[in-house]
Design a protein around this motif. Sequence first.
Motif, short mmCIF file in Angstrom:
data_model
loop_
_atom_site.label_atom_id
_atom_site.label_comp_id
_atom_site.label_asym_id
_atom_site.label_seq_id
_atom_site.Cartn_x
_atom_site.Cartn_y
_atom_site.Cartn_z
N PRO A 204 0.82 -1.22 0.00
CA PRO A 204 0.00 0.00 0.00
C PRO A 204 0.86 1.28 0.00
O PRO A 204 0.55 2.21 -0.73
CB PRO A 204 -0.82 -0.13 1.28
CG PRO A 204 -0.97 -1.60 1.47
CD PRO A 204 0.32 -2.20 1.00
N ALA A 207 2.16 1.90 -3.41
CA ALA A 207 1.10 2.31 -4.33
C ALA A 207 0.65 3.75 -4.07
O ALA A 207 0.21 4.45 -4.98
CB ALA A 207 -0.10 1.35 -4.20
N VAL A 221 -4.15 4.92 -4.91
CA VAL A 221 -4.16 3.53 -5.39
C VAL A 221 -4.82 3.47 -6.77
O VAL A 221 -4.33 2.79 -7.68
CB VAL A 221 -4.88 2.59 -4.40
CG1 VAL A 221 -4.98 1.17 -4.96
CG2 VAL A 221 -4.17 2.58 -3.05
N PHE A 354 -2.21 -6.30 -4.63
CA PHE A 354 -2.43 -5.24 -5.62
C PHE A 354 -3.09 -5.80 -6.88
O PHE A 354 -4.04 -5.22 -7.41
CB PHE A 354 -1.07 -4.61 -5.96
CG PHE A 354 -1.14 -3.44 -6.89
CD1 PHE A 354 -1.55 -2.20 -6.45
CD2 PHE A 354 -0.75 -3.59 -8.23
CE1 PHE A 354 -1.60 -1.11 -7.32
CE2 PHE A 354 -0.80 -2.50 -9.10
CZ PHE A 354 -1.22 -1.27 -8.64
#
Length: 400
Positions: A204, A207, A221, A354
Amino acid sequence: MQNLCVLGATGSIGLSTLDVVRRHPDKYNIVSLSAHTRVDAMYDLCVEFSPKTVVMVDEYCAEQLKLKLIAQDYHHIEVLAGTQALTDLASCPSIDTVMAAIVGASGLLPTLAAIKADKRVLLANKESLVTSGQIFIDALTASKAELLPIDSEHNAIFQSLPLGMQSKVGHGNIADYGISKILLTGSGGPFRETPLTEFDDITPDQACAHPNWDMGRKISVDSATMMNKGLELIEAKWLFNLAVDDIQVVLHPQSTIHSMVQYVDGSVIAQMGNPDMRTPIAHALSYPQRIESGVQPFDFFNCKNFEFSPADLNRYPNLKLAIDACRQGQGACTALNAANEIAVAAFLNTEIKFTEISVVNEAVMKHFYDVEIATIDDVIKLDSDARTFAKNTIKTLDVT
Ligand code: NDP
Ligand code: MG
């Protein structure tokens, strides 16, 4: 003096809006603010801007804020809770302009309420338009509201349109103005050159580390998966009354050109500048005038190169899903948006990989692609059903 309501005041767009407002105390008056749970951030805004009313959607957080304000003798600020309070805030007669900067489909009802109440609406909350499409545009057309795009690409397109078309948001006809194409630019996010074999291991924080823009975590994201560009394509379709084939996505890693309009005579009009949301916010706040935004002047001599390339849909399966949804119809768009909100939250919570964001999105979209949407109740039902389906899909994936 414009009386402002900032929905999503504690977020990235909300704070950028308040930074522009801070520079022009003679022009803008903050009447109301909203947030979800961030009590301390809202408290600071109350102290600085002294709004008449604030909404914390979460009831417990509203109580906490109330206690904190009273303890410091800020008795004059009314604190409300709940989603109905949000729509009341957005449609309150004392407001001229509403900044719609809540993240996700939770922004739909307050944004629509602002439109129905004939406000000037500054639209950052793209999910509200993506999720309701024609219903949103019909409400706009039936009202005296004015809609100005905040999303940097749509604001850039708006600025590059002829004046006549600018006054027809939602119902202009590009052919009448000699426009042949809308070029929607996107940086490609942080993983434009990352080997696909490494995508499963993206975290995360990686991203959310966008190379050019500083944004909230959900849209960060979305930028990394390019779902953001997909949502923007759907947003552009509605704002500028386009067919999917009128829009071309162009990768431009420098994020200097924020989008372009191509005309039949070969002219291309682009809007450019530093990647800082205070530019589109200041533009929309003061339109048709211009005001200082705090953004540094663009330095051409420090701008090394301008690159452009097509987006690789293999690398960005979420962009492909969004283009497919846009061709398919409203049910697909509403379901995809809802699925994506659940999938991104699960990824941020390290529940899925992801690469599984697109797996969840595709499963949900396939399941609901042909659901008919005629009313706002249909939108709310499908949004809710798609979220449940997305959560169940996540349960069937291997635990990461
Ligand atoms: P943030 O996550 O930074 O902020 C979101 C805001 O919405 C916060 O004030 C948050 O409150 C509030 N909020 C969150 N959930 C709810 C809910 N369920 N009900 C009511 N309020 C809620 O998001 P961004 O500012 O990045 O994005 C806002 C919107 O603008 C999004 O639609 C995004 O796509 C769009 N946008 C953003 C850009 C950017 O640069 N950030 C660029 C272009 C578009 P709290 O702080 O209490 O959680
Ligand atoms: Mg954008």
